[in-house]
Design an enzyme around this catalytic site. Structure first.
Site, PDB file in Angstrom:
ATOM      1  NE  ARG A 139      -6.691 -51.538 -13.178  1.00  0.00           N
ATOM      2  CZ  ARG A 139      -5.761 -52.071 -12.409  1.00  0.00           C
ATOM      3  NH1 ARG A 139      -4.813 -52.808 -12.951  1.00  0.00           N
ATOM      4  NH2 ARG A 139      -5.754 -51.885 -11.105  1.00  0.00           N
TER       5      ARG A 139
ATOM      6  NE  ARG B 191       1.729 -54.145 -15.277  1.00  0.00           N
ATOM      7  CZ  ARG B 191       0.615 -53.602 -14.797  1.00  0.00           C
ATOM      8  NH1 ARG B 191       0.526 -53.281 -13.516  1.00  0.00           N
ATOM      9  NH2 ARG B 191      -0.426 -53.406 -15.581  1.00  0.00           N
TER      10      ARG B 191
ATOM     11  CG  HIS C  45      -2.630 -57.991 -12.383  1.00  0.00           C
ATOM     12  ND1 HIS C  45      -2.476 -57.575 -13.693  1.00  0.00           N
ATOM     13  CD2 HIS C  45      -2.364 -56.895 -11.618  1.00  0.00           C
ATOM     14  CE1 HIS C  45      -2.158 -56.300 -13.705  1.00  0.00           C
ATOM     15  NE2 HIS C  45      -2.079 -55.855 -12.466  1.00  0.00           N
TER      16      HIS C  45
ATOM     17  CG  ASP D  22      -1.636 -56.618  -3.881  1.00  0.00           C
ATOM     18  OD1 ASP D  22      -1.538 -55.377  -3.970  1.00  0.00           O
ATOM     19  OD2 ASP D  22      -2.432 -57.282  -4.580  1.00  0.00           O
TER      20      ASP D  22
ATOM     21  CB  CYS E 237       1.717 -55.589  -7.696  1.00  0.00           C
ATOM     22  SG  CYS E 237       0.367 -55.810  -6.537  1.00  0.00           S
TER      23      CYS E 237
END
Length: 381
Positions: A175, A367, A202, A297, A339
């Site tokens: 990440r 996820r 992403h 978001d 998210c």
């Protein structure tokens, strides 16, 4: 710093085997090899050029050959690196493994004896816990490497990090900020690399979102195209939706303020694919009408909040916040997704997140399940 070693290596010649997961030596015949050198895997062409500055200290020369070249499909860097059949197969696998874990079954351990290195240049609760827990539940062991553990590109070059971690681990998840860093990790790693997030895209999040939509809306593709409306900044989440739309057919609308549109090349790529209907608009009220999903978001990602602080305040006053009125325009059957983490009262109201048609926490849970399927695919299991 390790000292340079030169001279000779003594190795057995009978049944010599080197692999990413184990090394075995057997036999009694020894041969003396002069100046034996071990190098990294060969470089591979990575699809698509992203204009993004790397954190690597110097430009990377071509990677010299060592052993077998890993198949390009082992990496999970962009959703459109895969065809629709592969994407849908991964989503089906995610649903199957999720059902298995929900049943309390704990004998399915495909990752037993495997380790995963998790590089976090950019911290995240959901990414760390979902990857680490998922890998553990399926028998593996994950190693967390925070921003100060590596300082990739500062204390050690990305290409060196990739080659070292490849020799210890079966898979690498990263990440990071610069998209070039994930490309460099994949280029020099001899094990699969999974994109846990970059400033450009992403993909793991969008796979989790797709799984969530299948569960709640009932489809991702079909005779009636699913309509996903994103309201906010044209960021890495939007880029990932556009890349999915270039593979799987649905209707995607991005409503964003002028000057905050997504990367134009990515928009054009999705439109050229001719698979999905793509709309970019500056009118959120018109955009949400008839939506199956309204998606939001944060306006500023971690590490960028100071830059966008004044923007946040102005956007609240300019009807860019997803509130009850905007959801009413979408209709009673529209779901709300985010998210996370969310800045309640900024891009979305508390009432919308807590409403019955909000599926943000189911989305967060998925996820782990989507990423389990991604890791299974990457490792060929």
């Amino acid at each position: 710093m390790a000292a340079a070693v030169s001279g000779h290596c003594v190795l057995p010649t009978n049944k010599l085997s080197l692999s990413s997961s184990s090394s075995s030596f057997s036999g009694n015949v020894l041969v003396r090899l002069p100046q034996l050198s071990l190098f990294s895997p060969p470089s591979r062409a990575i699809g698509g050029k992203i204009s993004c500055q790397s954190s690597s200290v110097t430009s990377s020369p071509p990677a010299p050959a060592f052993g077998k070249e890993k198949p390009q499909w082992n990496d999970f860097l962009h959703i459109d690196d895969f065809d629709k059949a592969t994407i849908m197969k991964m989503l089906d696998r995610a649903a199957e493994v999720k059902a298995l874990l929900k049943s309390g079954e704990r004998v399915y351990l495909p990752f037993k004896g495997k380790t995963m290195a998790m590089i976090f240049a950019k911290p995240s609760m959901r990414t760390r816990v979902s990857f680490e827990t998922g890998f553990f539940l399926l028998g593996g062991h994950a190693i967390y490497l925070g921003p100060d553990d590596i300082q990739m590109g500062k204390r050690e070059e990305t290409r060196d990090v990739a080659r070292v971690l490849s020799r210890y681990n079966d898979v690498i998840m990263a990440r990071v900020f610069a998209h070039q860093d994930i490309l460099d990790l994949a280029k020099y790693s001899s094990v699969p690399v999974i994109n846990g997030l970059t400033d450009y895209n992403h993909p793991c999040q969008i796979m989790a979102d797709a799984l969530t939509m299948i569960e709640h809306v009932g489809q991702l593709e079909g005779t009636k195209k699913l309509q996903v409306v994103y309201v906010g900044d044209g960021n890495n989440i939007v880029h990932s939706w556009l890349l999915l739309a270039s593979v799987v057919p649905f209707h995607f609308v991005c409503a964003c303020p002028k000057g905050f549109e997504p990367d134009q090349k990515t928009v054009e790529k999705a439109r050229r694919a001719g698979i999905s209907k793509i709309e970019i608009t500056n009118d959120p009220k018109e955009a949400v009408r008839g939506a199956d999903v309204v998606y939001s978001d944060v306006w500023a990602s971690m590490g960028q909040k100071e830059l966008h602080f004044e923007l946040n305040l102005s956007l609240i006053d300019s009807n860019w916040q997803v509130d009850e009125q905007l959801m009413k325009l979408a209709g009673p059957r529209a779901y709300f997704m985010h998210c996370l983490p969310a800045e309640r009262g900024v891009e979305v109201t508390d009432a919308v997140i807590e409403a019955p048609n909000s599926i943000v926490f189911a989305q967060a849970e998925n996820r782990m399940h989507a990423q389990n399927a991604i890791m299974l695919h990457a490792l060929g299991l």
